[in-house]
Write an enzyme that holds these catalytic residues in place. Structure first.
Site, PDB file in Angstrom:
ATOM      1  N   TRP A 335       0.830  -1.206   0.000  1.00 34.00           N
ATOM      2  CA  TRP A 335       0.000   0.000   0.000  1.00 34.00           C
ATOM      3  C   TRP A 335       0.865   1.257   0.000  1.00 34.00           C
ATOM      4  O   TRP A 335       0.537   2.247  -0.659  1.00 34.00           O
ATOM      5  CB  TRP A 335      -0.921  -0.010   1.221  1.00 34.00           C
ATOM      6  CG  TRP A 335      -1.582   1.309   1.449  1.00 34.00           C
ATOM      7  CD1 TRP A 335      -2.586   1.875   0.710  1.00 34.00           C
ATOM      8  CD2 TRP A 335      -1.270   2.269   2.470  1.00 34.00           C
ATOM      9  NE1 TRP A 335      -2.919   3.113   1.209  1.00 34.00           N
ATOM     10  CE2 TRP A 335      -2.132   3.377   2.292  1.00 34.00           C
ATOM     11  CE3 TRP A 335      -0.359   2.290   3.525  1.00 34.00           C
ATOM     12  CZ2 TRP A 335      -2.096   4.492   3.123  1.00 34.00           C
ATOM     13  CZ3 TRP A 335      -0.323   3.404   4.359  1.00 34.00           C
ATOM     14  CH2 TRP A 335      -1.184   4.482   4.156  1.00 34.00           C
ATOM     15  N   HIS A 336       1.977   1.233   0.713  1.00 34.65           N
ATOM     16  CA  HIS A 336       2.857   2.398   0.729  1.00 34.65           C
ATOM     17  C   HIS A 336       3.486   2.631  -0.644  1.00 34.65           C
ATOM     18  O   HIS A 336       3.754   3.776  -1.023  1.00 34.65           O
ATOM     19  CB  HIS A 336       3.957   2.219   1.779  1.00 34.65           C
ATOM     20  CG  HIS A 336       3.495   2.483   3.177  1.00 34.65           C
ATOM     21  ND1 HIS A 336       3.224   1.472   4.078  1.00 34.65           N
ATOM     22  CD2 HIS A 336       3.234   3.639   3.845  1.00 34.65           C
ATOM     23  CE1 HIS A 336       2.835   1.999   5.227  1.00 34.65           C
ATOM     24  NE2 HIS A 336       2.826   3.308   5.110  1.00 34.65           N
ATOM     25  N   GLY A 337       3.736   1.575  -1.388  1.00 36.28           N
ATOM     26  CA  GLY A 337       4.331   1.716  -2.714  1.00 36.28           C
ATOM     27  C   GLY A 337       5.002   0.427  -3.144  1.00 36.28           C
ATOM     28  O   GLY A 337       5.389  -0.397  -2.310  1.00 36.28           O
TER      29      GLY A 337
END
Length: 415
Positions: A335-337
């Site tokens: 989700w962060h990347g």
């Protein structure tokens, strides 16, 4: 259209004192109305939309069109599932709608990895809006959420104080809060809290985060990169300084969001509760970015455990929870990347939670054996508490070093 939007002034959310002056003036009628047990719904809507638009103007103007597309997309699929769920319940229809609600965020995360450019669908706050929309789909599946109007949906999705970076709220809690106007005593307490949040937020974001992030961090990074190698003493400094910078910057922002929410008569969930005094990793995630942690716990981890147990994937319950921990935290990393360091950060914390649970089980067994042998249980005092805090704090700081992406520069960037 884009040219017109670019001409509008840009106001970075909680970015400078002028933002708070303009916002304070805009919020004054809302708070006065609440004091007399009235909500000016249309005016609240105009304030939220105005400040969201001004956050996306200037160089970000194209993001306004992306936001409009995104909201229409979410209306289509959230209401499609609402209509379907009122009559039937099929897990594959639920999975399909969940995927479609998350799809814009997936494209935003994947596109930079594929072609190195930002997606046209990207806008400030897309991740947090996606949590809100997916949460509604899941709560409809559970039967917790059945009826809501389009106005209520849009009010929840476009609630300005928490629009860009949370805290992450749940529709039912938010809507009940909105419908129940605080009495005057409660409102004055919320005002007092808001003032405290703002003062603490200024200390965190504009003083401490500036010291750690702007004054201390750059020279440490430069020294660490000049020395090179796998790890060096300046990198150790980067680890701690970045960790404190991350906390004070994000916690400061969250304080501002809570303050503005209070002034609009909404008690948004808190995000941080002294995370650096946690005695173990599980306690840390009950104190750090709590709205995100609890969202993943309720909507990913617990459901994954149920699916794995229902399908008897693993015979051992502990193995089931261990796998769920790692998958849950790895998804949080994605989700962060989509970079190796975000994913490694997620796996690191997943393994940390597995080890934490294993130790708690082992400790329970040891104490049981000691009791049978007529011995006292393992000591629990201020020294063991201090040891737990020390180990957890340093483990967390190491994870933040991974999360920062600095190791990518240290190890892989050509000098």
């Amino acid at each position: 259209m884009i040219d017109f939007l670019k001409q509008l002034p840009h106001l970075e959310p909680y970015g400078n004192p002028f933002y708070f002056i303009y916002l304070g003036i805009a919020l004054l009628p809302i708070f006065i109305g609440l004091f007399f047990k009235k909500r000016f719904a249309i005016y609240e809507c105009l304030v939220s939309i105005t400040f969201i638009v001004l956050a996306l103007t200037g160089t970000h103007a194209s993001q306004i069109l992306a936001l409009l597309f995104y909201i229409v997309w979410q209306i289509i699929w959230v209401y499609s599932y609402k209509r379907y769920r009122s009559q039937r319940d099929n897990k594959w229809v639920f999975y399909l709608h969940s995927f479609l609600v998350v799809l814009p965020l997936i494209l935003v995360k994947v596109e930079p990895t594929i072609n190195g450019t930002q997606s046209l669908l990207n806008f400030l706050g897309i991740s947090y809006l996606t949590f809100r929309a997916v949460g509604m789909i899941i709560e409809m599946r559970d039967g917790v959420l059945k009826e809501f109007t389009l106005g209520e949906f849009l009010r929840f999705m476009l609630f300005m104080p928490t629009f860009t970076s949370g805290p992450i709220d749940r529709f039912k809690r938010f809507n009940e809060d909105y419908q129940s106007i605080p009495n005057r005593d409660e409102l004055l307490n919320m005002l007092e809290q808001a003032v405290k949040y703002i003062m603490l937020g200024f200390l965190y974001k504009f003083v401490l985060a500036q010291i750690f992030g702007s004054m201390l961090l750059p020279p440490l990074k430069a020294q660490a990169l000049s020395q090179g190698g796998i790890f060096n003493l300046p990198t150790l400094g980067v680890m701690y300084v970045y960790g404190f910078d991350l906390f004070f910057d994000f916690a400061g922002y969250s304080m501002f969001a809570l303050a503005v929410s209070n002034l609009m008569g909404i008690k948004s969930p808190i995000n941080f509760d002294k995370p650096f005094i946690s005695r173990d990793m599980k306690e840390f995630w009950n104190r750090w970015h709590m709205s995100l942690s609890f969202w993943f716990r309720d909507f990913v981890f617990m459901r994954l455990v149920i699916v794995l147990m229902r399908n008897k994937v693993f015979k051992n319950r502990n193995t089931t929870s261990n796998v769920a921990y790692i998958i849950n935290m790895m998804v949080m990393g994605f989700w962060h990347g989509i970079t190796w360091y975000y994913i490694a950060y997620g796996i690191f914390h997943g393994i940390g939670l597995v080890i934490n649970d294993a130790w708690l089980r082992k400790k329970k067994t040891i104490n049981k054996d000691r009791k049978k042998a007529g011995l006292k249980p393992l000591p629990e005092n201020k020294w063991t508490k201090a040891l737990g805090i020390f180990i957890t704090f340093n483990t967390v700081m190491l994870s933040f070093l991974i999360f920062s992406g600095f190791l990518n520069d240290l190890w892989f960037t050509k000098k």
